[in-house]
Design a protein around this motif. Structure first.
Motif, PDB file in Angstrom:
ATOM      1  N   ASP A 238      -8.820   2.432  -1.599  1.00 31.70           N
ATOM      2  CA  ASP A 238      -9.791   1.836  -2.522  1.00 31.70           C
ATOM      3  C   ASP A 238      -9.086   1.104  -3.659  1.00 31.70           C
ATOM      4  O   ASP A 238      -9.518   0.013  -4.076  1.00 31.70           O
ATOM      5  N   GLU A 239      -7.998   1.687  -4.149  1.00 34.54           N
ATOM      6  CA  GLU A 239      -7.251   1.034  -5.231  1.00 34.54           C
ATOM      7  C   GLU A 239      -6.652  -0.283  -4.758  1.00 34.54           C
ATOM      8  O   GLU A 239      -6.689  -1.296  -5.468  1.00 34.54           O
ATOM      9  N   LEU A 240      -6.077  -0.280  -3.559  1.00 32.43           N
ATOM     10  CA  LEU A 240      -5.467  -1.500  -3.023  1.00 32.43           C
ATOM     11  C   LEU A 240      -6.500  -2.596  -2.809  1.00 32.43           C
ATOM     12  O   LEU A 240      -6.243  -3.775  -3.097  1.00 32.43           O
ATOM     13  N   LEU A 241      -7.667  -2.236  -2.309  1.00 35.58           N
ATOM     14  CA  LEU A 241      -8.722  -3.230  -2.089  1.00 35.58           C
ATOM     15  C   LEU A 241      -9.197  -3.818  -3.414  1.00 35.58           C
ATOM     16  O   LEU A 241      -9.420  -5.032  -3.523  1.00 35.58           O
ATOM     17  N   ARG A 242      -9.344  -2.964  -4.413  1.00 37.43           N
ATOM     18  CA  ARG A 242      -9.815  -3.423  -5.726  1.00 37.43           C
ATOM     19  C   ARG A 242      -8.793  -4.359  -6.379  1.00 37.43           C
ATOM     20  O   ARG A 242      -9.151  -5.412  -6.915  1.00 37.43           O
ATOM     21  N   ILE A 243      -7.505  -3.998  -6.303  1.00 39.79           N
ATOM     22  CA  ILE A 243      -6.448  -4.832  -6.884  1.00 39.79           C
ATOM     23  C   ILE A 243      -6.340  -6.154  -6.130  1.00 39.79           C
ATOM     24  O   ILE A 243      -6.187  -7.227  -6.741  1.00 39.79           O
ATOM     25  N   SER A 244      -6.419  -6.090  -4.804  1.00 37.99           N
ATOM     26  CA  SER A 244      -6.286  -7.300  -3.977  1.00 37.99           C
ATOM     27  C   SER A 244      -7.381  -8.308  -4.280  1.00 37.99           C
ATOM     28  O   SER A 244      -7.138  -9.528  -4.291  1.00 37.99           O
ATOM     29  N   ASP A 245      -8.597  -7.814  -4.528  1.00 35.06           N
ATOM     30  CA  ASP A 245      -9.694  -8.711  -4.877  1.00 35.06           C
ATOM     31  C   ASP A 245      -9.405  -9.444  -6.190  1.00 35.06           C
ATOM     32  O   ASP A 245      -9.770 -10.616  -6.349  1.00 35.06           O
ATOM     33  N   LYS A 246      -8.744  -8.763  -7.111  1.00 34.07           N
ATOM     34  CA  LYS A 246      -8.468  -9.363  -8.412  1.00 34.07           C
ATOM     35  C   LYS A 246      -7.372 -10.410  -8.352  1.00 34.07           C
ATOM     36  O   LYS A 246      -7.435 -11.437  -9.039  1.00 34.07           O
ATOM     37  N   ILE A 247      -6.308 -10.150  -7.554  1.00 36.03           N
ATOM     38  CA  ILE A 247      -5.134 -11.026  -7.599  1.00 36.03           C
ATOM     39  C   ILE A 247      -4.976 -11.875  -6.339  1.00 36.03           C
ATOM     40  O   ILE A 247      -3.984 -12.599  -6.200  1.00 36.03           O
ATOM     41  N   GLY A 248      -5.951 -11.800  -5.416  1.00 37.66           N
ATOM     42  CA  GLY A 248      -5.953 -12.704  -4.273  1.00 37.66           C
ATOM     43  C   GLY A 248      -5.001 -12.351  -3.154  1.00 37.66           C
ATOM     44  O   GLY A 248      -4.385 -13.221  -2.538  1.00 37.66           O
ATOM     45  N   LEU A 249      -4.860 -11.048  -2.846  1.00 42.24           N
ATOM     46  CA  LEU A 249      -4.027 -10.613  -1.725  1.00 42.24           C
ATOM     47  C   LEU A 249      -4.908 -10.086  -0.599  1.00 42.24           C
ATOM     48  O   LEU A 249      -6.107  -9.847  -0.783  1.00 42.24           O
ATOM     49  N   ASP A 250      -4.334  -9.925   0.577  1.00 46.16           N
ATOM     50  CA  ASP A 250      -5.056  -9.403   1.740  1.00 46.16           C
ATOM     51  C   ASP A 250      -5.117  -7.885   1.642  1.00 46.16           C
ATOM     52  O   ASP A 250      -4.195  -7.174   2.063  1.00 46.16           O
ATOM     53  N   GLY A 251      -6.187  -7.380   1.075  1.00 44.38           N
ATOM     54  CA  GLY A 251      -6.322  -5.951   0.853  1.00 44.38           C
ATOM     55  C   GLY A 251      -6.327  -5.137   2.122  1.00 44.38           C
ATOM     56  O   GLY A 251      -5.742  -4.047   2.175  1.00 44.38           O
ATOM     57  N   ASN A 252      -6.986  -5.632   3.174  1.00 41.88           N
ATOM     58  CA  ASN A 252      -7.050  -4.883   4.431  1.00 41.88           C
ATOM     59  C   ASN A 252      -5.666  -4.711   5.039  1.00 41.88           C
ATOM     60  O   ASN A 252      -5.347  -3.657   5.599  1.00 41.88           O
ATOM     61  N   TYR A 253      -4.835  -5.740   4.915  1.00 41.99           N
ATOM     62  CA  TYR A 253      -3.468  -5.650   5.433  1.00 41.99           C
ATOM     63  C   TYR A 253      -2.661  -4.620   4.646  1.00 41.99           C
ATOM     64  O   TYR A 253      -1.927  -3.806   5.223  1.00 41.99           O
ATOM     65  N   LEU A 254      -2.819  -4.618   3.322  1.00 42.93           N
ATOM     66  CA  LEU A 254      -2.080  -3.663   2.490  1.00 42.93           C
ATOM     67  C   LEU A 254      -2.537  -2.232   2.762  1.00 42.93           C
ATOM     68  O   LEU A 254      -1.715  -1.304   2.792  1.00 42.93           O
ATOM     69  N   VAL A 255      -3.837  -2.037   2.971  1.00 46.92           N
ATOM     70  CA  VAL A 255      -4.344  -0.713   3.329  1.00 46.92           C
ATOM     71  C   VAL A 255      -3.749  -0.260   4.658  1.00 46.92           C
ATOM     72  O   VAL A 255      -3.359   0.903   4.822  1.00 46.92           O
ATOM     73  N   ARG A 256      -3.645  -1.182   5.595  1.00 45.92           N
ATOM     74  CA  ARG A 256      -3.045  -0.863   6.892  1.00 45.92           C
ATOM     75  C   ARG A 256      -1.572  -0.439   6.713  1.00 45.92           C
ATOM     76  O   ARG A 256      -1.126   0.536   7.325  1.00 45.92           O
ATOM     77  N   CYS A 257      -0.843  -1.155   5.861  1.00 46.47           N
ATOM     78  CA  CYS A 257       0.560  -0.807   5.604  1.00 46.47           C
ATOM     79  C   CYS A 257       0.663   0.584   4.984  1.00 46.47           C
ATOM     80  O   CYS A 257       1.548   1.374   5.338  1.00 46.47           O
ATOM     81  N   SER A 258      -0.230   0.879   4.041  1.00 51.50           N
ATOM     82  CA  SER A 258      -0.233   2.180   3.392  1.00 51.50           C
ATOM     83  C   SER A 258      -0.474   3.303   4.404  1.00 51.50           C
ATOM     84  O   SER A 258       0.258   4.296   4.447  1.00 51.50           O
ATOM     85  N   LYS A 259      -1.484   3.119   5.231  1.00 50.33           N
ATOM     86  CA  LYS A 259      -1.831   4.162   6.205  1.00 50.33           C
ATOM     87  C   LYS A 259      -0.747   4.323   7.272  1.00 50.33           C
ATOM     88  O   LYS A 259      -0.419   5.447   7.686  1.00 50.33           O
ATOM     89  N   LEU A 260      -0.169   3.193   7.715  1.00 44.49           N
ATOM     90  CA  LEU A 260       0.852   3.277   8.753  1.00 44.49           C
ATOM     91  C   LEU A 260       2.124   3.946   8.255  1.00 44.49           C
ATOM     92  O   LEU A 260       2.748   4.730   8.984  1.00 44.49           O
ATOM     93  N   SER A 261       2.537   3.640   7.032  1.00 46.05           N
ATOM     94  CA  SER A 261       3.744   4.283   6.506  1.00 46.05           C
ATOM     95  C   SER A 261       3.561   5.796   6.432  1.00 46.05           C
ATOM     96  O   SER A 261       4.496   6.563   6.705  1.00 46.05           O
ATOM     97  N   ALA A 262       2.349   6.233   6.077  1.00 43.85           N
ATOM     98  CA  ALA A 262       2.067   7.668   6.038  1.00 43.85           C
ATOM     99  C   ALA A 262       2.009   8.262   7.437  1.00 43.85           C
ATOM    100  O   ALA A 262       2.534   9.355   7.685  1.00 43.85           O
ATOM    101  N   LYS A 263       1.402   7.544   8.368  1.00 44.09           N
ATOM    102  CA  LYS A 263       1.286   8.046   9.742  1.00 44.09           C
ATOM    103  C   LYS A 263       2.653   8.177  10.419  1.00 44.09           C
ATOM    104  O   LYS A 263       2.900   9.116  11.168  1.00 44.09           O
TER     105      LYS A 263
END
Length: 400
Positions: A106-131
């Motif tokens: 949720d934090e990554l999606l909120r930040i991405s909306d503000k600064i124009g990044l691909d939030g879904n991709y960053l969420v995927r990176c976060s989840k994959l690194s943990a997995k």
């Protein structure tokens, strides 16, 4: 993307007192600001992805030099201090321990909306690194903390930690988005820690066929052993011992602080108002900001800046800590006004200390240095989780 390393640390209980947590946040912010001013956001992410540098930073901030608590306390302090300035700094810290780790998407999606990044991709990176660290690599450690550090350029680093009840240790994992290729095809430059036998590594390139036949491989013994490179396995003993420290480097720092007056160095005249004890801390903090990776092989050395909350190697000298913070904050303030003299002077401390190492022979006074620091601790506002250090009681001679 590189899994840039791991660190094994003994599990410690306890807590971070408010007086130390507040100072950690201020010093952490000042260190980050100085790094960003001199080296930029990409270099900050690279440093955070280096387990040796991260351990050294935690030690210089007054945390127990080898404790598993360094991870959660340092990242908690940085998140509290950095995020209010994220727009200015271009650095955002997400996640945390326990329930806060689950808020990362949720934090990554909120930040991405503000600064124009691909939030879904960053969420995927976060989840994959943990997995990958929790599931694809089954090494007996269960993740309980996850921090995602994001730059407004889209680059990132991950610092997460798992716990093993069997060995009473924690293992910290570091990731770096540099040169992203694959999460499951040799993403690791190294995983290191204490060898406890064969483990299952489904992120190895040679496990491609095994990944395709995952249901079949689940019933088989693991095939591959991870290479152990650049080990950082911290000992279970709590006190700082001579074997934990590069005595040549520490000796040069102490020599610079106590046997040479800052006025002897023309380049350091800007720091002339500081006493030798604060200079000792500034030398080590300067190295955290300006030192090269090879300088962080003995993180315990950095505990000689501000001690440790449990009194190892000595109580936290709060007066010295506050002077260090004030000096760094002043350097950042002046640099923003275009006056870089103070930041340059702090940078030179690292070079002077390294020059002092050349031809320096360490002596056998390691224990004496710690004894002297503890004896004078009350003068520096020494404090631990149990309270303030009191001055020694002078014994009076009795007539009868």
């Amino acid at each position: 993307m590189k899994h840039s390393g791991t660190a094994d640390l003994p599990l410690h209980g306890g807590y971070v007192p408010i007086w130390l947590a507040e100072r950690m946040a201020k010093l952490g912010l000042a260190i980050v600001q100085n790094i960003l001013l001199d080296y930029g956001k990409d270099d900050l992410l690279r440093r955070l992805s280096d387990p040796f540098w991260f351990q050294s930073m935690g030690a210089v901030m007054g945390m127990d030099w080898h404790s598993s608590g360094i991870t959660t306390s340092v990242m908690g302090a940085l998140k509290r201090a950095v995020n209010p300035h994220s727009k200015e700094l271009g650095i955002y810290i997400c996640g945390g321990k326990g329930k806060y780790s689950r808020q990362t998407p949720d934090e990554l999606l909120r930040i991405s909306d503000k600064i124009g990044l691909d939030g879904n991709y960053l969420v995927r990176c976060s989840k994959l690194s943990a997995k990958v660290d929790n599931t694809a690599i089954q090494d007996g450690f269960q993740l309980y903390t996850h921090n995602f550090i994001l730059s407004d350029t889209g680059k990132w680093a991950v610092i997460q930690q798992g716990m093993s009840d069997a060995s009473s240790t924690a293992r910290r994992y570091h990731w770096h988005s540099d040169s992203l290729t694959s999460f499951v095809d040799d993403p690791h430059t190294s995983i290191y820690g204490k060898n406890t036998g064969l483990i299952l590594n489904m992120a190895d390139k040679q496990a491609d066929s095994s990944r395709k036949g995952i249901m079949q491989i689940a019933s088989e013994k693991p095939e591959y052993m991870l290479k152990e490179i650049n080990k950082l396995v911290l000992p279970s003993h709590h006190d700082v011992k001579a074997k934990d420290v590069d005595l040549k480097r520490l000796g040069a720092v102490l020599w610079l602080a106590h046997e040479k007056n800052p006025a002897d160095f023309e380049d350091l005249l800007l720091l002339q108002g500081l006493g030798p004890r604060t200079l000792q801390s500034l030398v080590l903090v300067s190295e955290v900001i300006h030192g090269t990776p090879s300088r962080f092989k003995d993180p315990a050395r950095f505990s000689f800046a501000h001690g440790g909350k449990d009194g190892h190697p000595f109580p936290v000298p709060t007066k010295v800590y506050d002077e260090t913070i004030a000096t760094l904050q002043n350097a950042v303030y002046k640099a923003k006004l275009g006056q870089s003299e103070t930041t340059e002077a702090i940078k030179r401390l690292t070079r002077v200390a390294q020059d002092a190492e050349k031809g320096f022979s360490p002596n056998a006074n390691f224990d004496k240095v710690i004894e002297e620091e503890r004896k004078n601790s009350y003068k520096y506002g020494g404090r631990t989780v149990t309270g303030w250090v009191k001055p020694p009681v002078e014994k009076q001679l009795k007539l009868f």
